[in-house]
Scaffold this motif. Structure first.
Motif, PDB file in Angstrom:
ATOM      1  N   PHE A  62      20.629  13.052  65.534  1.00  0.00           N
ATOM      2  CA  PHE A  62      19.170  13.159  65.561  1.00  0.00           C
ATOM      3  C   PHE A  62      18.750  14.624  65.558  1.00  0.00           C
ATOM      4  CE2 PHE A  62      15.424  13.823  68.261  1.00  0.00           C
ATOM      5  CZ  PHE A  62      14.462  13.197  67.472  1.00  0.00           C
ATOM      6  N   PHE A  63      19.342  15.415  66.435  1.00  0.00           N
ATOM      7  CA  PHE A  63      18.951  16.820  66.533  1.00  0.00           C
ATOM      8  C   PHE A  63      19.425  17.631  65.326  1.00  0.00           C
ATOM      9  CE2 PHE A  63      18.442  15.569  70.983  1.00  0.00           C
ATOM     10  CZ  PHE A  63      17.134  15.987  71.149  1.00  0.00           C
ATOM     11  N   ILE A  64      20.546  17.266  64.747  1.00  0.00           N
ATOM     12  CA  ILE A  64      20.998  17.929  63.522  1.00  0.00           C
ATOM     13  C   ILE A  64      20.001  17.655  62.399  1.00  0.00           C
ATOM     14  CG2 ILE A  64      22.762  17.891  61.707  1.00  0.00           C
ATOM     15  CD1 ILE A  64      24.818  17.423  64.006  1.00  0.00           C
ATOM     16  N   GLY A  65      19.534  16.414  62.317  1.00  0.00           N
ATOM     17  CA  GLY A  65      18.533  16.057  61.313  1.00  0.00           C
ATOM     18  C   GLY A  65      17.246  16.841  61.483  1.00  0.00           C
ATOM     19  N   ILE A  66      16.832  17.032  62.732  1.00  0.00           N
ATOM     20  CA  ILE A  66      15.632  17.834  63.001  1.00  0.00           C
ATOM     21  C   ILE A  66      15.854  19.272  62.531  1.00  0.00           C
ATOM     22  CG2 ILE A  66      14.217  18.850  64.847  1.00  0.00           C
ATOM     23  CD1 ILE A  66      13.581  15.925  64.337  1.00  0.00           C
ATOM     24  N   GLY A  67      17.003  19.828  62.856  1.00  0.00           N
ATOM     25  CA  GLY A  67      17.298  21.198  62.463  1.00  0.00           C
ATOM     26  C   GLY A  67      17.331  21.378  60.955  1.00  0.00           C
ATOM     27  N   LEU A  68      17.803  20.374  60.238  1.00  0.00           N
ATOM     28  CA  LEU A  68      17.862  20.468  58.786  1.00  0.00           C
ATOM     29  C   LEU A  68      16.481  20.404  58.140  1.00  0.00           C
ATOM     30  CD1 LEU A  68      21.013  18.278  58.063  1.00  0.00           C
ATOM     31  CD2 LEU A  68      20.807  20.760  57.890  1.00  0.00           C
ATOM     32  N   LYS A  69      15.495  19.893  58.859  1.00  0.00           N
ATOM     33  CA  LYS A  69      14.135  19.802  58.308  1.00  0.00           C
ATOM     34  C   LYS A  69      13.361  21.105  58.429  1.00  0.00           C
ATOM     35  CE  LYS A  69      13.478  14.887  59.221  1.00  0.00           C
ATOM     36  NZ  LYS A  69      12.708  13.909  60.001  1.00  0.00           N
ATOM     37  N   ILE A  70      13.895  22.065  59.184  1.00  0.00           N
ATOM     38  CA  ILE A  70      13.175  23.322  59.381  1.00  0.00           C
ATOM     39  C   ILE A  70      13.258  24.163  58.111  1.00  0.00           C
ATOM     40  CG2 ILE A  70      13.125  25.504  60.652  1.00  0.00           C
ATOM     41  CD1 ILE A  70      14.246  24.019  63.039  1.00  0.00           C
ATOM     42  N   ASN A  71      12.117  24.640  57.698  1.00  0.00           N
ATOM     43  CA  ASN A  71      12.048  25.573  56.584  1.00  0.00           C
ATOM     44  C   ASN A  71      12.313  26.967  57.154  1.00  0.00           C
ATOM     45  OD1 ASN A  71      11.401  27.216  54.466  1.00  0.00           O
ATOM     46  ND2 ASN A  71       9.451  26.216  54.006  1.00  0.00           N
ATOM     47  N   PRO A  72      13.421  27.622  56.785  1.00  0.00           N
ATOM     48  CA  PRO A  72      13.766  28.915  57.392  1.00  0.00           C
ATOM     49  C   PRO A  72      12.672  29.975  57.265  1.00  0.00           C
ATOM     50  CG  PRO A  72      15.604  28.089  56.114  1.00  0.00           C
ATOM     51  CD  PRO A  72      14.438  27.185  55.842  1.00  0.00           C
ATOM     52  N   SER A  73      11.932  29.955  56.163  1.00  0.00           N
ATOM     53  CA  SER A  73      10.869  30.954  56.007  1.00  0.00           C
ATOM     54  C   SER A  73       9.715  30.683  56.967  1.00  0.00           C
ATOM     55  CB  SER A  73      10.364  30.967  54.569  1.00  0.00           C
ATOM     56  OG  SER A  73       9.792  29.721  54.232  1.00  0.00           O
ATOM     57  N   ALA A  74       9.515  29.449  57.355  1.00  0.00           N
ATOM     58  CA  ALA A  74       8.434  29.113  58.293  1.00  0.00           C
ATOM     59  C   ALA A  74       8.828  29.436  59.727  1.00  0.00           C
ATOM     60  CB  ALA A  74       8.074  27.634  58.172  1.00  0.00           C
ATOM     61  N   LEU A  75      10.113  29.540  60.002  1.00  0.00           N
ATOM     62  CA  LEU A  75      10.575  29.767  61.375  1.00  0.00           C
ATOM     63  C   LEU A  75      10.140  31.132  61.899  1.00  0.00           C
ATOM     64  CD1 LEU A  75      12.127  28.514  63.683  1.00  0.00           C
ATOM     65  CD2 LEU A  75      14.206  29.503  62.755  1.00  0.00           C
ATOM     66  N   THR A  76      10.270  32.164  61.107  1.00  0.00           N
ATOM     67  CA  THR A  76       9.866  33.493  61.569  1.00  0.00           C
ATOM     68  C   THR A  76       8.358  33.569  61.767  1.00  0.00           C
ATOM     69  OG1 THR A  76       9.837  34.287  59.283  1.00  0.00           O
ATOM     70  CG2 THR A  76      11.838  34.674  60.548  1.00  0.00           C
ATOM     71  N   ALA A  77       7.606  32.922  60.892  1.00  0.00           N
ATOM     72  CA  ALA A  77       6.153  32.926  61.020  1.00  0.00           C
ATOM     73  C   ALA A  77       5.695  32.063  62.196  1.00  0.00           C
ATOM     74  CB  ALA A  77       5.518  32.426  59.728  1.00  0.00           C
ATOM     75  N   ALA A  78       6.520  31.126  62.608  1.00  0.00           N
ATOM     76  CA  ALA A  78       6.140  30.184  63.665  1.00  0.00           C
ATOM     77  C   ALA A  78       6.405  30.711  65.069  1.00  0.00           C
ATOM     78  CB  ALA A  78       6.889  28.870  63.469  1.00  0.00           C
ATOM     79  N   LEU A  79       7.053  31.842  65.192  1.00  0.00           N
ATOM     80  CA  LEU A  79       7.383  32.351  66.531  1.00  0.00           C
ATOM     81  C   LEU A  79       6.132  32.661  67.351  1.00  0.00           C
ATOM     82  CD1 LEU A  79      10.507  34.578  65.835  1.00  0.00           C
ATOM     83  CD2 LEU A  79      10.413  32.303  66.852  1.00  0.00           C
ATOM     84  N   GLY A  80       5.117  33.239  66.735  1.00  0.00           N
ATOM     85  CA  GLY A  80       3.872  33.537  67.457  1.00  0.00           C
ATOM     86  C   GLY A  80       3.185  32.266  67.926  1.00  0.00           C
ATOM     87  N   MET A  81       3.040  31.321  67.009  1.00  0.00           N
ATOM     88  CA  MET A  81       2.430  30.043  67.373  1.00  0.00           C
ATOM     89  C   MET A  81       3.295  29.316  68.388  1.00  0.00           C
ATOM     90  SD  MET A  81       1.533  26.677  65.061  1.00  0.00           S
ATOM     91  CE  MET A  81       0.698  27.594  63.825  1.00  0.00           C
ATOM     92  N   GLY A  82       4.604  29.406  68.230  1.00  0.00           N
ATOM     93  CA  GLY A  82       5.517  28.770  69.176  1.00  0.00           C
ATOM     94  C   GLY A  82       5.371  29.344  70.575  1.00  0.00           C
ATOM     95  N   GLY A  83       5.175  30.658  70.669  1.00  0.00           N
ATOM     96  CA  GLY A  83       4.972  31.294  71.972  1.00  0.00           C
ATOM     97  C   GLY A  83       3.702  30.797  72.658  1.00  0.00           C
ATOM     98  N   ILE A  84       2.627  30.687  71.878  1.00  0.00           N
ATOM     99  CA  ILE A  84       1.357  30.182  72.433  1.00  0.00           C
ATOM    100  C   ILE A  84       1.515  28.733  72.875  1.00  0.00           C
ATOM    101  CG2 ILE A  84      -1.037  29.615  71.851  1.00  0.00           C
ATOM    102  CD1 ILE A  84      -0.932  32.083  69.946  1.00  0.00           C
ATOM    103  N   LEU A  85       2.146  27.910  72.036  1.00  0.00           N
ATOM    104  CA  LEU A  85       2.371  26.502  72.394  1.00  0.00           C
ATOM    105  C   LEU A  85       3.294  26.376  73.602  1.00  0.00           C
ATOM    106  CD1 LEU A  85       2.740  24.888  68.860  1.00  0.00           C
ATOM    107  CD2 LEU A  85       0.852  24.566  70.463  1.00  0.00           C
ATOM    108  N   LEU A  86       4.268  27.266  73.706  1.00  0.00           N
ATOM    109  CA  LEU A  86       5.191  27.248  74.839  1.00  0.00           C
ATOM    110  C   LEU A  86       4.448  27.511  76.146  1.00  0.00           C
ATOM    111  CD1 LEU A  86       8.114  27.129  75.894  1.00  0.00           C
ATOM    112  CD2 LEU A  86       8.247  29.586  75.478  1.00  0.00           C
ATOM    113  N   VAL A  87       3.584  28.526  76.154  1.00  0.00           N
ATOM    114  CA  VAL A  87       2.800  28.829  77.356  1.00  0.00           C
ATOM    115  C   VAL A  87       1.907  27.638  77.715  1.00  0.00           C
ATOM    116  CG1 VAL A  87       0.964  30.318  78.266  1.00  0.00           C
ATOM    117  CG2 VAL A  87       2.895  31.320  77.036  1.00  0.00           C
TER     118      VAL A  87
END
Length: 178
Positions: A62-87
């Motif tokens: 299940f988790f491998i499947g989730i990881g394979l769905k990540i678009n690598p170019s979106a991951l770097t752009a998502a760090l800021g939004m991820g930080g806000i969502l994390l808080v």
């Protein structure tokens, strides 16, 4: 008198040679799958196979499947939004779950309950995966990657923080009789 349409329940089969082979193959696969599932259900009910072992077997996929769905170019752009969502996620759980328990258990108990509720993994990723499969209008690649970051960080950090909080609790003597 109007003629009634024929709503026969009979399955229409392919008339081409390849269509017949495809139908036959699908029926065989379906029958074998049903047989295997029946055997698996039977073994589970008899106690030879446990749901825990099945869970342990399929969870990594299940988790491998989730990881394979990540678009690598979106991951770097998502760090800021991820930080806000994390808080927001951490504060939401600490206030929502830890706040009410503060009245009865004190700061350490409230922190334990709040931090215990922080990890977000399976359900969040199921919902986000379904949204991603619906298309960019439902969940963008950047939002999906941000939620993967939130799930990963909360699932890794919560046990570490819980261990330090549990170490602060006074030890309860065991085996003491009156």
């Amino acid at each position: 008198m109007a003629k009634r349409p024929n709503h026969s329940r009979r399955r229409q089969h392919n008339t081409t040679f390849l269509g017949k082979i495809k139908d036959k193959s699908i029926r065989k696969i379906k029958a074998r799958t049903e047989e295997n599932l029946s055997v698996l259900y039977g073994l589970t009910l008899m106690g030879f196979v446990s749901f825990d072992s099945l869970y342990e077997l399929f969870t990594p996929f299940f988790f491998i499947g989730i990881g394979l769905k990540i678009n690598p170019s979106a991951l770097t752009a998502a760090l800021g939004m991820g930080g806000i969502l994390l808080v927001a996620a951490v504060l939401g759980k600490l206030i929502g779950a830890g706040g009410p328990t503060l009245l009865t258990t004190g700061w350490t108990g409230a922190a334990l309950i709040g931090v215990s509720m922080v990890p977000r993994a399976e359900i969040t990723m199921i919902v986000m995966g379904k949204g991603l499969s619906l298309g960019e209008w439902a969940v963008s690649n950047q939002v999906f990657a941000a939620m993967v970051v939130v799930s990963a960080v909360t699932s890794i950090l919560a046990p570490i923080i819980l261990r330090s909080l549990l170490n602060k609790l006074p030890e309860i003597p065991t085996g003491v009789s009156n």
